[in-house]
Write a protein that holds these residues in place. Structure first.
Motif, PDB file in Angstrom:
ATOM      1  N   PHE A  61       4.142   2.724-119.981  1.00 50.61           N
ATOM      2  CA  PHE A  61       4.322   3.836-119.053  1.00 50.61           C
ATOM      3  C   PHE A  61       3.187   3.935-118.035  1.00 50.61           C
ATOM      4  CE2 PHE A  61       6.788   4.848-122.807  1.00 50.61           C
ATOM      5  CZ  PHE A  61       8.014   5.168-122.252  1.00 50.61           C
ATOM      6  N   ILE A  62       2.666   2.798-117.598  1.00 52.27           N
ATOM      7  CA  ILE A  62       1.675   2.772-116.529  1.00 52.27           C
ATOM      8  C   ILE A  62       2.266   2.047-115.336  1.00 52.27           C
ATOM      9  CG2 ILE A  62      -0.344   2.924-118.029  1.00 52.27           C
ATOM     10  CD1 ILE A  62      -0.629  -0.102-117.819  1.00 52.27           C
ATOM     11  N   PRO A  63       1.967   2.467-114.115  1.00 54.27           N
ATOM     12  CA  PRO A  63       2.548   1.826-112.933  1.00 54.27           C
ATOM     13  C   PRO A  63       1.910   0.466-112.666  1.00 54.27           C
ATOM     14  CG  PRO A  63       1.009   3.537-112.278  1.00 54.27           C
ATOM     15  CD  PRO A  63       1.113   3.613-113.774  1.00 54.27           C
ATOM     16  N   ILE A  64       2.745  -0.499-112.329  1.00 54.61           N
ATOM     17  CA  ILE A  64       2.240  -1.824-111.990  1.00 54.61           C
ATOM     18  C   ILE A  64       2.561  -2.201-110.545  1.00 54.61           C
ATOM     19  CG2 ILE A  64       2.320  -2.619-114.372  1.00 54.61           C
ATOM     20  CD1 ILE A  64       4.883  -4.164-113.671  1.00 54.61           C
ATOM     21  N   LEU A  65       3.415  -1.412-109.894  1.00 56.42           N
ATOM     22  CA  LEU A  65       3.795  -1.706-108.509  1.00 56.42           C
ATOM     23  C   LEU A  65       4.249  -0.417-107.823  1.00 56.42           C
ATOM     24  CD1 LEU A  65       4.614  -3.733-106.186  1.00 56.42           C
ATOM     25  CD2 LEU A  65       6.838  -3.897-107.320  1.00 56.42           C
ATOM     26  N   VAL A  66       3.845  -0.268-106.560  1.00 55.90           N
ATOM     27  CA  VAL A  66       4.322   0.835-105.710  1.00 55.90           C
ATOM     28  C   VAL A  66       4.843   0.236-104.409  1.00 55.90           C
ATOM     29  CG1 VAL A  66       3.768   3.006-104.568  1.00 55.90           C
ATOM     30  CG2 VAL A  66       2.551   2.365-106.664  1.00 55.90           C
ATOM     31  N   GLU A  67       6.035   0.652-104.004  1.00 57.65           N
ATOM     32  CA  GLU A  67       6.622   0.184-102.748  1.00 57.65           C
ATOM     33  C   GLU A  67       6.974   1.366-101.858  1.00 57.65           C
ATOM     34  OE1 GLU A  67       8.797  -4.037-103.931  1.00 57.65           O
ATOM     35  OE2 GLU A  67      10.025  -2.235-103.719  1.00 57.65           O
ATOM     36  N   SER A  68       6.761   1.200-100.557  1.00 48.94           N
ATOM     37  CA  SER A  68       7.159   2.220 -99.587  1.00 48.94           C
ATOM     38  C   SER A  68       7.360   1.563 -98.237  1.00 48.94           C
ATOM     39  CB  SER A  68       6.112   3.335 -99.492  1.00 48.94           C
ATOM     40  OG  SER A  68       4.850   2.804 -99.158  1.00 48.94           O
ATOM     41  N   GLU A  69       8.195   2.169 -97.420  1.00 46.30           N
ATOM     42  CA  GLU A  69       8.461   1.630 -96.086  1.00 46.30           C
ATOM     43  C   GLU A  69       7.329   2.011 -95.130  1.00 46.30           C
ATOM     44  OE1 GLU A  69      11.685   2.005 -92.412  1.00 46.30           O
ATOM     45  OE2 GLU A  69      12.222   2.727 -94.419  1.00 46.30           O
ATOM     46  N   VAL A  70       6.874   1.030 -94.362  1.00 47.47           N
ATOM     47  CA  VAL A  70       5.850   1.284 -93.347  1.00 47.47           C
ATOM     48  C   VAL A  70       6.519   2.001 -92.175  1.00 47.47           C
ATOM     49  CG1 VAL A  70       4.122   0.259 -91.826  1.00 47.47           C
ATOM     50  CG2 VAL A  70       4.585  -0.784 -94.059  1.00 47.47           C
ATOM     51  N   LYS A  71       5.980   3.143 -91.799  1.00 47.34           N
ATOM     52  CA  LYS A  71       6.625   3.979 -90.784  1.00 47.34           C
ATOM     53  C   LYS A  71       6.084   3.777 -89.375  1.00 47.34           C
ATOM     54  CE  LYS A  71       9.351   6.221 -93.631  1.00 47.34           C
ATOM     55  NZ  LYS A  71      10.827   6.144 -93.532  1.00 47.34           N
ATOM     56  N   VAL A  72       4.843   3.319 -89.250  1.00 45.56           N
ATOM     57  CA  VAL A  72       4.239   3.146 -87.926  1.00 45.56           C
ATOM     58  C   VAL A  72       3.445   1.850 -87.885  1.00 45.56           C
ATOM     59  CG1 VAL A  72       4.087   5.625 -87.443  1.00 45.56           C
ATOM     60  CG2 VAL A  72       2.192   4.473 -88.592  1.00 45.56           C
ATOM     61  N   GLY A  73       3.096   1.419 -86.660  1.00 45.41           N
ATOM     62  CA  GLY A  73       2.236   0.247 -86.510  1.00 45.41           C
ATOM     63  C   GLY A  73       2.994  -1.064 -86.442  1.00 45.41           C
ATOM     64  N   PRO A  74       2.276  -2.171 -86.379  1.00 45.20           N
ATOM     65  CA  PRO A  74       2.892  -3.502 -86.229  1.00 45.20           C
ATOM     66  C   PRO A  74       3.849  -3.869 -87.357  1.00 45.20           C
ATOM     67  CG  PRO A  74       0.532  -3.597 -85.790  1.00 45.20           C
ATOM     68  CD  PRO A  74       0.809  -2.243 -86.361  1.00 45.20           C
ATOM     69  N   ALA A  75       3.607  -3.342 -88.565  1.00 42.80           N
ATOM     70  CA  ALA A  75       4.452  -3.681 -89.720  1.00 42.80           C
ATOM     71  C   ALA A  75       5.585  -2.674 -89.930  1.00 42.80           C
ATOM     72  CB  ALA A  75       3.599  -3.778 -90.974  1.00 42.80           C
ATOM     73  N   LYS A  76       5.835  -1.816 -88.943  1.00 43.08           N
ATOM     74  CA  LYS A  76       6.864  -0.782 -89.065  1.00 43.08           C
ATOM     75  C   LYS A  76       8.190  -1.380 -89.531  1.00 43.08           C
ATOM     76  CE  LYS A  76       9.211   2.868 -86.460  1.00 43.08           C
ATOM     77  NZ  LYS A  76       9.330   3.571 -85.152  1.00 43.08           N
ATOM     78  N   GLY A  77       8.798  -0.728 -90.521  1.00 45.02           N
ATOM     79  CA  GLY A  77      10.082  -1.172 -91.039  1.00 45.02           C
ATOM     80  C   GLY A  77       9.976  -2.119 -92.229  1.00 45.02           C
ATOM     81  N   GLN A  78       8.795  -2.674 -92.453  1.00 45.47           N
ATOM     82  CA  GLN A  78       8.595  -3.556 -93.587  1.00 45.47           C
ATOM     83  C   GLN A  78       8.215  -2.736 -94.832  1.00 45.47           C
ATOM     84  OE1 GLN A  78       6.650  -7.446 -92.778  1.00 45.47           O
ATOM     85  NE2 GLN A  78       6.236  -6.643 -90.731  1.00 45.47           N
TER      86      GLN A  78
END
Length: 250
Positions: A178-195
């Motif tokens: 029950f410990i986190p090993i990965l966090v994912e979220s969408e990039v909202k601004v900047g050059p990587a937006k949408g990734q």
């Protein structure tokens, strides 16, 4: 034994949902317990992490500060110079421009986005309901050979270019520990937006009764990540308030 338990529960249950044998709320409760307990976490006033990243074969030392009142800072020691990134002094968000080597404030939108996470210290899941956050168990997913519970965390929305944007992250909790090993979220601004931004966490170690990951990775999904090695963690450190204050350079 855990596999056998889930199999047995599945036979007895007439509901597919029950086969998870967990709810989002139960998973978060077990996570906070595994980290040392919500009571201990709530008493923290600050965290200082000493770390290093490797760039071109060179280890670059970092100091990362997070304080309960929202102030934070990453201090980088590079070729005898101290560079600061992600500094928040309670009002302004700023950092060193690597081109001009001068301190610059972030724009109003970036500062406003940052402020949506104020109050998350030391953990966004601590008292998440009182913050107005929502958690949802999406299902189970295998991450690099590890079975995980995928939890959707929905926080206060962003306002970007005048439009309201959702503020969602997906946490992958080891189904046994029950410990986190990965966090994912969408990039909202900047050059990587949408990734998709990815943060990996491993090598959990105890510090004064609480547990923290000492190995981190940060990057964009499908493009690799930058490993960060934590060498030391100090709880409730003494920090000079002047270190966070933006200073206009001429």
């Amino acid at each position: 034994m855990k596999t056998a338990f889930f199999f047995f529960a599945l036979i007895l249950s007439t509901s597919f949902t029950a086969s998870y044998a967990q709810t989002a709320e139960e998973i978060i409760s077990k996570y906070l317990t595994a980290m040392g307990g919500g009571e201990k976490l709530s008493k923290l006033e600050g965290i200082k992490m000493s770390a290093k990243v490797n760039q071109g074969g060179m280890d670059i030392p970092l100091e990362i500060y997070n304080l309960k009142d929202g102030r934070q800072m990453t201090s980088i020691n590079f070729q005898g110079k101290t560079l600061k990134q992600g500094v928040f002094d309670g009002k302004d968000l700023w950092g060193t421009n690597f081109m001009t080597m001068k301190a610059e404030k972030s724009d109003a939108e970036a500062t406003a986005m940052f402020k949506t996470s104020l109050g998350d210290f030391p953990d966004p899941f601590l008292d998440y309901g009182t913050k107005g956050y929502k958690v949802e168990l999406v299902g189970k997913e295998t991450v690099e050979g590890t079975e995980t519970f995928k939890i959707k965390l929905t926080k206060k929305p962003y306002t970007i270019e005048g439009k309201t944007e959702e503020n969602v992250s997906f946490y992958f909790f080891d189904a046994e520990d029950f410990i986190p090993i990965l966090v994912e979220s969408e990039v909202k601004v900047g050059p990587a937006k949408g990734q998709i931004s990815q943060i990996t966490m491993s090598d959990y170690q105890e510090v004064d009764g609480l547990f923290f990951p000492f190995a981190l990775g940060q990057g964009v999904k499908g493009a690799g990540s930058q490993p960060i090695v934590i060498t030391k963690i100090e709880l409730n450190p003494q920090v000079d308030p002047k270190e966070f204050v933006f200073t206009e350079e001429k």
